[in-house]
Design an enzyme around this catalytic site. Structure first.
Site, mmCIF file in Angstrom:
data_model
loop_
_atom_site.group_PDB
_atom_site.id
_atom_site.type_symbol
_atom_site.label_atom_id
_atom_site.label_comp_id
_atom_site.label_asym_id
_atom_site.label_seq_id
_atom_site.Cartn_x
_atom_site.Cartn_y
_atom_site.Cartn_z
ATOM 1 C CB THR A 2 -0.229 -6.972 7.666
ATOM 2 O OG1 THR A 2 0.922 -7.205 6.839
ATOM 3 C CG2 THR A 2 -0.446 -5.478 7.839
ATOM 4 C CG LEU A 11 -1.829 1.235 1.392
ATOM 5 C CD1 LEU A 11 -2.695 1.495 0.158
ATOM 6 C CD2 LEU A 11 -2.699 1.095 2.639
ATOM 7 C CE1 TYR A 15 -2.979 -6.853 11.148
ATOM 8 C CE2 TYR A 15 -5.146 -7.641 10.481
ATOM 9 C CZ TYR A 15 -4.086 -6.771 10.316
ATOM 10 O OH TYR A 15 -4.131 -5.810 9.339
ATOM 11 C CG ASP A 38 12.057 0.922 16.168
ATOM 12 O OD1 ASP A 38 10.893 0.548 15.901
ATOM 13 O OD2 ASP A 38 12.679 0.553 17.173
#
Length: 288
Positions: free
Chosen positions: A68, A18, A131, A42
């Protein structure tokens, strides 16, 4: 049309599927795109995030950085919380400190998938995976300062860069006679080409609120893969339906059976509906 000042937009996770499309879309729109990713900043370090935001002073920030890998999150819960939850707090704080408008990306996995019919923005989240839980914390962190933030939940993301279902199926369909995919999980496939344009628009408009941003067209994974195969010029009958329970080996993370996201808040705000997923799918397959 009247001219406007060039905006500087900072994109986190700029090397992801993305992020890369977003960088291109911003540049094509005549604005300045500044990308950071794990190799340069970071985002789990509060100091690092504040330093780069204060130094660059973007007008808007689009936060695409996330852990993800849904199944990997199950066994790396601490890292998932750090990246998907805590780091969003640093991004929101640092955006707020310089008056940059934040657009943050979330997920359909914040829902448990038991609703009959599409999910709207006001439905109560009930994540069933690490998640989903960590991304929900990220939503809450993004909105905690009440400084005008857009949180955009999306689903089933595919694009030219990175690994995704379209690329996997494109490869497998050329190697095998048949493919099996689950027919009891439904959602909206979403393409980075279209999602990037939407996120860019929300950043330009400094729009705040909670939104569902996907391509249109609800489909099961089985139906989606049939469509990919059909557009490749192959027989959709080569795709066989199976149930989630039949998956071997079973997936560590629980998926929502229904994660169809109704883009109601965008409609209500007067935004044009995104395209049916089959259009960007056909465009992507031509590039592979």
């Amino acid at each position: 049309c009247e001219s406007r000042d060039i905006m500087k937009i900072l994109v986190t996770g700029a090397n992801g599927q993305l992020g890369r499309d977003l960088m291109n879309v911003i540049t094509a729109g005549g604005d300045d795109a500044f990308g950071i990713d794990i190799d340069t900043v970071d985002i789990t370090s509060r100091e690092a995030v504040h330093d780069v935001f204060a130094g660059e002073r973007p007008d808007a920030v689009i936060n695409c950085a996330a852990f993800t890998a849904v199944d990997a999150c199950e066994s790396n819960a601490e890292t998932a919380m750090l990246v998907n939850g805590t780091a969003v707090r640093w991004v929101a704080e640092a955006s707020d400190a310089i008056g940059a408008h934040l657009v943050h990306i979330s997920t359909d996995y914040v829902f448990d998938g038991t609703k009959i019919g599409p999910y709207v923005e006001t439905d109560v989240p009930n994540p069933q995976s690490v998640y989903g839980r960590t991304k929900l914390v990220g939503e809450q962190e993004a909105m905690a300062l009440d400084s005008g933030v857009a949180v955009v939940r999306t689903s089933w993301v595919c694009g030219f860069h990175g690994n995704n279902m379209v690329k996997t199926v494109h490869k497998l369909a050329q190697e095998r006679d048949s493919l099996s995919f689950v027919d009891d999980q439904f959602g909206h496939p979403t393409f980075t080409s279209d999602l990037a344009l939407l996120l860019y628009r929300l950043a330009l408009d400094r729009r705040s609120g909670l939104f569902h941003g996907t391509n249109q067209g609800a489909v099961s994974w089985y139906g989606f893969v049939q469509e990919i195969v059909r557009l490749m010029g192959k027989d959709p009958a080569m795709v066989l339906p199976i149930s989630t329970a039949e998956l071997q080996p079973p997936r560590p993370a629980q998926r929502p059976a229904n994660s169809v996201l109704d883009n109601k808040a965008l409609r209500d705000a007067g935004y044009q509906a995104t395209r049916d997923f089959r259009e960007p799918l056909a465009e992507l397959l031509k590039l592979l």
